[in-house]
Write an enzyme that holds these catalytic residues in place. Structure first.
Site, mmCIF file in Angstrom:
data_model
loop_
_atom_site.group_PDB
_atom_site.id
_atom_site.type_symbol
_atom_site.label_atom_id
_atom_site.label_comp_id
_atom_site.label_asym_id
_atom_site.label_seq_id
_atom_site.Cartn_x
_atom_site.Cartn_y
_atom_site.Cartn_z
ATOM 1 C CE LYS A 27 30.621 57.604 63.820
ATOM 2 N NZ LYS A 27 30.593 58.531 62.660
ATOM 3 N NE ARG A 71 30.814 52.570 59.946
ATOM 4 C CZ ARG A 71 31.638 53.505 60.433
ATOM 5 N NH1 ARG A 71 32.058 53.457 61.662
ATOM 6 N NH2 ARG A 71 32.018 54.461 59.664
ATOM 7 N NE ARG A 109 38.426 63.300 60.688
ATOM 8 C CZ ARG A 109 37.553 62.308 60.698
ATOM 9 N NH1 ARG A 109 36.803 62.093 61.755
ATOM 10 N NH2 ARG A 109 37.417 61.556 59.634
ATOM 11 N NE ARG A 143 39.723 58.952 59.624
ATOM 12 C CZ ARG A 143 38.527 58.652 60.117
ATOM 13 N NH1 ARG A 143 38.240 58.977 61.362
ATOM 14 N NH2 ARG A 143 37.633 58.046 59.375
ATOM 15 N NE ARG A 202 34.836 58.140 55.912
ATOM 16 C CZ ARG A 202 35.450 59.215 56.405
ATOM 17 N NH1 ARG A 202 36.289 59.904 55.645
ATOM 18 N NH2 ARG A 202 35.242 59.591 57.637
HETATM 19 P P1 AP5 Z 1 34.638 63.526 64.465
HETATM 20 O O1 AP5 Z 1 34.310 63.594 65.910
HETATM 21 O O2 AP5 Z 1 35.971 63.054 64.063
HETATM 22 O O3 AP5 Z 1 33.457 62.757 63.665
HETATM 23 P P2 AP5 Z 1 33.121 61.203 63.584
HETATM 24 O O4 AP5 Z 1 31.641 61.093 63.657
HETATM 25 O O5 AP5 Z 1 33.931 60.440 64.554
HETATM 26 O O6 AP5 Z 1 33.557 60.950 62.082
HETATM 27 P P3 AP5 Z 1 34.442 59.767 61.464
HETATM 28 O O7 AP5 Z 1 34.914 60.267 60.128
HETATM 29 O O8 AP5 Z 1 35.463 59.305 62.424
HETATM 30 O O9 AP5 Z 1 33.364 58.691 61.231
HETATM 31 P P4 AP5 Z 1 33.455 57.493 60.299
HETATM 32 O O10 AP5 Z 1 32.271 56.753 60.747
HETATM 33 O O11 AP5 Z 1 33.506 57.810 58.860
HETATM 34 O O12 AP5 Z 1 34.911 56.887 60.567
HETATM 35 P P5 AP5 Z 1 35.410 55.688 61.453
HETATM 36 O O13 AP5 Z 1 36.752 56.010 61.952
HETATM 37 O O14 AP5 Z 1 34.372 55.258 62.399
HETATM 38 O O15 AP5 Z 1 34.416 65.013 63.873
HETATM 39 C C1 AP5 Z 1 34.737 65.325 62.528
HETATM 40 C C2 AP5 Z 1 35.355 66.721 62.461
HETATM 41 O O16 AP5 Z 1 34.361 67.682 62.807
HETATM 42 C C3 AP5 Z 1 36.526 66.965 63.431
HETATM 43 O O17 AP5 Z 1 37.461 67.798 62.801
HETATM 44 C C4 AP5 Z 1 35.881 67.677 64.619
HETATM 45 O O18 AP5 Z 1 36.808 68.540 65.266
HETATM 46 C C5 AP5 Z 1 34.754 68.441 63.964
HETATM 47 N N1 AP5 Z 1 33.565 68.548 64.798
HETATM 48 C C6 AP5 Z 1 33.051 67.601 65.630
HETATM 49 N N2 AP5 Z 1 31.925 68.050 66.237
HETATM 50 C C7 AP5 Z 1 31.730 69.314 65.765
HETATM 51 C C8 AP5 Z 1 30.718 70.296 66.032
HETATM 52 N N3 AP5 Z 1 29.703 70.083 66.882
HETATM 53 N N4 AP5 Z 1 30.812 71.481 65.370
HETATM 54 C C9 AP5 Z 1 31.841 71.705 64.498
HETATM 55 N N5 AP5 Z 1 32.828 70.828 64.232
HETATM 56 C C10 AP5 Z 1 32.762 69.637 64.853
HETATM 57 O O19 AP5 Z 1 35.546 54.522 60.337
HETATM 58 C C11 AP5 Z 1 36.535 54.620 59.338
HETATM 59 C C12 AP5 Z 1 36.470 53.394 58.443
HETATM 60 O O20 AP5 Z 1 36.723 52.201 59.215
HETATM 61 C C13 AP5 Z 1 35.094 53.118 57.786
HETATM 62 O O21 AP5 Z 1 34.950 53.847 56.575
HETATM 63 C C14 AP5 Z 1 35.151 51.610 57.565
HETATM 64 O O22 AP5 Z 1 35.941 51.292 56.446
HETATM 65 C C15 AP5 Z 1 35.883 51.120 58.813
HETATM 66 N N6 AP5 Z 1 34.952 50.798 59.911
HETATM 67 C C16 AP5 Z 1 34.880 51.416 61.133
HETATM 68 N N7 AP5 Z 1 33.899 50.877 61.885
HETATM 69 C C17 AP5 Z 1 33.335 49.889 61.135
HETATM 70 C C18 AP5 Z 1 32.250 48.980 61.344
HETATM 71 N N8 AP5 Z 1 31.542 48.995 62.499
HETATM 72 N N9 AP5 Z 1 31.942 48.114 60.348
HETATM 73 C C19 AP5 Z 1 32.652 48.090 59.191
HETATM 74 N N10 AP5 Z 1 33.666 48.925 58.915
HETATM 75 C C20 AP5 Z 1 34.005 49.839 59.884
HETATM 76 MG MG MG Z 2 35.502 59.028 64.395
#
Ligand code: AP5
Ligand code: MG
Ligand code: ZN
Length: 214
Positions: A13, A89, A128, A161, A172
């Site tokens: 994402k 979410r 990552r 992270r 997660r």
């Molecule tokens: P990346 O692009 O970083 O993936 P992502 O989908 O953004 O994964 P996240 O871990 O950021 O998602 P998340 O939902 O767990 O975390 P968030 O920060 O939203 O890619 C991942 C890796 O793969 C990278 O190294 C990249 O280079 C690689 N990659 C990407 N595409 C690739 C491809 N095609 N091929 C190969 N490699 C690839 O949330 C964190 C925390 O915040 C949550 O756990 C929660 O506690 C809180 N939070 C956030 N939003 C909410 C909400 N709406 N409600 C409640 N709590 C929330």
């Molecule tokens: Mg992300």
């Protein structure tokens, strides 16, 4: 353009949101990034959010909905649109988003659902690295930075992270299965959902999304 990037942790994402935000000139809104910034700034909201993030649990809806609301009513979003990354979410968040968009009279264009298998997610997240300075994303297994620990784009230092520990990653992914996946049905009933295969090269995923948005 107003789009949501939806998918499990590690689906890509953030990676795709950065690219699409630049390509279409729209603000990138990541609730995860907003929470991590608040943690860094030691705000009261950051302190509260951290308790949940460290365990891989969701931050309560009231907190999350309020920060998104405050962001979406700013002028850059009301004039240009947005790419939402990591929100909504829960069904509650999806309903709240509908109300916010009604308020500013701006309907959604699409919800891009990025699909990737669970084993691949864990491998991606454990490898990552993120740039402290510009937020660029790298991966020791898939897209390594040219020099270890240094950003290709801006030369800034890279970090891992806190919630990318294997145990937290697994939680997660579980939380996604148990609480977040239901949002798919919400949007498919609104005919906004576009499923995309996220297990392709980064550039190929971008192309697939751009094609679907045309
Ligand atoms: P990346 O692009 O970083 O993936 P992502 O989908 O953004 O994964 P996240 O871990 O950021 O998602 P998340 O939902 O767990 O975390 P968030 O920060 O939203 O890619 C991942 C890796 O793969 C990278 O190294 C990249 O280079 C690689 N990659 C990407 N595409 C690739 C491809 N095609 N091929 C190969 N490699 C690839 O949330 C964190 C925390 O915040 C949550 O756990 C929660 O506690 C809180 N939070 C956030 N939003 C909410 C909400 N709406 N409600 C409640 N709590 C929330
Ligand atoms: Mg992300
Ligand atoms: Zn950088």
């Amino acid at each position: 353009m107003r789009i949501i990037l939806f998918g499990p942790p590690g689906a890509g994402k953030g990676t795709q949101a950065l690219i699409l935000s630049e390509k279409y000139g729209i603000p990138h809104i990541s609730t995860g990034d907003m929470f991590r910034q608040a943690v860094k700034d030691h705000t009261a909201m950051g302190l509260e959010a951290r308790e949940y993030m460290d365990k891989g649990e969701l931050v309560p809806d009231v907190v999350t909905i309020s920060i998104v609301h405050d962001r979406l009513i700013l002028e850059d979003c009301t004039t240009k649109g947005f790419v939402l990354d990591g929100f909504p979410r829960t069904i509650e968040q999806a309903k709240a988003l509908d109300r916010m968009l009604d308020e500013i009279n701006e309907p959604l264009d699409a919800v891009i659902q990025i699909d990737v298998d669970a084993e691949i997610l864990i491998r991606r997240l454990s490898g990552r690295w993120t740039c402290t300075n510009c937020g660029a994303l790298f991966n020791t297994h898939y897209n390594r930075s040219k020099q270890d620990g240094v950003c290709d784009q801006c030369g800034g230092p890279l970090f891992q992270r806190d919630d990318d520990k294997e145990e937290t990653i697994r939680n997660r992914v579980n939380v996604y299965e148990q609480r977040t996946k239901a949002v798919i049905d919400f949007y498919s009933s609104h005919q906004l959902l576009i499923p995309i295969d996220g297990d392709q090269k980064i550039e190929k995923v971008t192309e697939t999304i751009a094609e679907a948005l045309r």
